[in-house]
Design an enzyme around this catalytic site. Structure first.
Site, PDB file in Angstrom:
ATOM      1  N   CYS A 112       0.860  -1.189   0.000  1.00  0.00           N
ATOM      2  CA  CYS A 112       0.000   0.000   0.000  1.00  0.00           C
ATOM      3  C   CYS A 112       0.895   1.237   0.000  1.00  0.00           C
ATOM      4  O   CYS A 112       1.891   1.276   0.734  1.00  0.00           O
ATOM      5  CB  CYS A 112      -0.913  -0.003   1.237  1.00  0.00           C
ATOM      6  SG  CYS A 112      -2.018   1.400   1.337  1.00  0.00           S
ATOM      7  N   GLU A 156      -9.149  -0.562  -2.681  1.00  0.00           N
ATOM      8  CA  GLU A 156      -9.484   0.874  -2.622  1.00  0.00           C
ATOM      9  C   GLU A 156     -10.745   1.134  -1.802  1.00  0.00           C
ATOM     10  O   GLU A 156     -10.782   2.074  -0.994  1.00  0.00           O
ATOM     11  CB  GLU A 156      -9.663   1.444  -4.031  1.00  0.00           C
ATOM     12  CG  GLU A 156      -8.467   1.273  -4.968  1.00  0.00           C
ATOM     13  CD  GLU A 156      -7.142   1.630  -4.320  1.00  0.00           C
ATOM     14  OE1 GLU A 156      -6.134   0.982  -4.667  1.00  0.00           O
ATOM     15  OE2 GLU A 156      -7.094   2.512  -3.441  1.00  0.00           O
TER      16      GLU A 156
HETATM   17  O1  LIG Z   1      -4.605   2.127  -2.239  1.00  0.00           O
HETATM   18  C1  LIG Z   1      -3.863   2.063  -3.214  1.00  0.00           C
HETATM   19  N1  LIG Z   1      -2.574   1.775  -3.066  1.00  0.00           N
HETATM   20  O2  LIG Z   1      -2.077   1.668  -1.834  1.00  0.00           O
HETATM   21  C2  LIG Z   1      -1.703   1.470  -4.195  1.00  0.00           C
HETATM   22  C3  LIG Z   1      -1.518  -0.035  -4.328  1.00  0.00           C
HETATM   23  C4  LIG Z   1      -2.818  -0.700  -4.760  1.00  0.00           C
HETATM   24  C5  LIG Z   1      -2.673  -2.188  -5.105  1.00  0.00           C
HETATM   25  C6  LIG Z   1      -2.048  -3.059  -4.002  1.00  0.00           C
HETATM   26  C7  LIG Z   1      -2.649  -4.442  -4.186  1.00  0.00           C
HETATM   27  C8  LIG Z   1      -3.907  -4.277  -4.979  1.00  0.00           C
HETATM   28  C9  LIG Z   1      -4.054  -2.823  -5.330  1.00  0.00           C
HETATM   29  C10 LIG Z   1      -0.420  -0.259  -5.350  1.00  0.00           C
HETATM   30  O3  LIG Z   1      -0.625   0.030  -6.505  1.00  0.00           O
HETATM   31  N2  LIG Z   1       0.787  -0.735  -4.928  1.00  0.00           N
HETATM   32  N3  LIG Z   1       0.983  -1.082  -3.625  1.00  0.00           N
HETATM   33  C11 LIG Z   1       2.303  -0.791  -3.039  1.00  0.00           C
HETATM   34  C12 LIG Z   1       3.454  -0.873  -3.957  1.00  0.00           C
HETATM   35  C13 LIG Z   1       3.112  -1.507  -5.234  1.00  0.00           C
HETATM   36  C14 LIG Z   1       1.898  -0.882  -5.867  1.00  0.00           C
HETATM   37  C15 LIG Z   1       1.513  -1.680  -7.084  1.00  0.00           C
HETATM   38  O4  LIG Z   1       0.877  -2.699  -6.977  1.00  0.00           O
HETATM   39  N4  LIG Z   1       1.914  -1.104  -8.240  1.00  0.00           N
HETATM   40  C16 LIG Z   1       1.765  -1.590  -9.506  1.00  0.00           C
HETATM   41  C17 LIG Z   1       1.250  -2.857  -9.788  1.00  0.00           C
HETATM   42  C18 LIG Z   1       1.124  -3.225 -11.132  1.00  0.00           C
HETATM   43  C19 LIG Z   1       1.515  -2.344 -12.106  1.00  0.00           C
HETATM   44  C20 LIG Z   1       2.012  -1.095 -11.749  1.00  0.00           C
HETATM   45  N5  LIG Z   1       2.134  -0.739 -10.454  1.00  0.00           N
HETATM   46 NI    NI Z   2      -3.614   1.269  -0.456  1.00  0.00          NI
END
Ligand SMILES: O=CN(O)C[C@@H](CC1CCCC1)C(=O)N1NCCC[C@H]1C(=O)Nc1ccccn1
Ligand code: NI
Length: 185
Positions: A112, A156
């Site tokens: 996250c 989300e």
């Molecule tokens: O609430 C929203 N958040 O906290 C951002 C989160 C949301 C995802 C986490 C798991 C499901 C939704 C997020 O995106 N991440 N979590 C932390 C670091 C990595 C990043 C990520 O998965 N990035 C990514 C993945 C694929 C392609 C490009 N980028």
């Molecule tokens: Ni998050």
């Protein structure tokens, strides 16, 4: 533009607050916020921009992460992402109307942008969900999601209810796989 400095981190009380519903007609401030949120996700996935502004790549963001306790979320899943359909949308006042019994969890667990610590383990999510939400024009939408988009949307919507991903990890056995859960590769 939104940068990492605008994203509040764990222990900030807003992350544990149930966000308020947004009323329509939508204030311009929320229309601007929604487009800023989508722009942030796009920027974070652009190597050059992410490098220049030190952005952590993200596929979703919820208004509480910006210390705005309102029920607004944005998802931007790029077409290039293996194993997922592309999805770019903003949801206002989303509600999960129904969901599958079957659950699923990302094989690598979750992270996250508001949680700097690593929490290992499977995060059980509903495999399929039907979400009712309003779009930026105030149109009521009812849509079904499955797979990776469904996981992102649940992560989300949790933020709008003061829930963080690690709340779902089994403390006794973080990598346990209950009967009704599969692993999303
Ligand atoms: O609430 C929203 N958040 O906290 C951002 C989160 C949301 C995802 C986490 C798991 C499901 C939704 C997020 O995106 N991440 N979590 C932390 C670091 C990595 C990043 C990520 O998965 N990035 C990514 C993945 C694929 C392609 C490009 N980028
Ligand atoms: Ni998050």
């Amino acid at each position: 533009m939104i940068t990492m400095d605008d994203i509040i981190r764990d222990e900030h009380p807003t992350l544990r607050t149930v966000a308020e519903e947004v009323s329509f007609p939508l204030d311009d401030q929320f229309k601007n916020l929604a487009s800023d949120m989508i722009e942030f996700l796009k920027n974070s996935q652009d190597e050059e921009i992410a490098e220049k502004y030190d952005l952590r790549a993200g596929v979703g963001i919820a208004a509480p992460q910006l210390n705005i306790s309102k029920k607004i979320l944005a998802v931007h899943i790029p077409a290039e992402l293996e194993g997922s359909e592309p999805l770019s949308l903003v949801m206002i006042n989303p509600k999960i109307m129904s969901h599958s019994v079957q659950r699923t969890a990302l094989q690598d667990g979750e992270g996250c942008l508001s949680v700097d610590e690593l929490y290992e383990g499977f995060v059980p999510r509903n495999k399929r969900i039907t979400v009712q939400y309003y779009d930026l024009d105030g149109q009521k939408v009812k849509k079904r999601f499955k797979g990776y988009p469904a996981i992102v949307i649940q992560h989300e919507i949790d933020h709008l209810n003061g829930i963080l991903f690690y709340d779902h990890i089994n403390e006794q056995d973080p990598f346990m796989i209950p009967e009704d859960m599969d692993i999303f590769e």
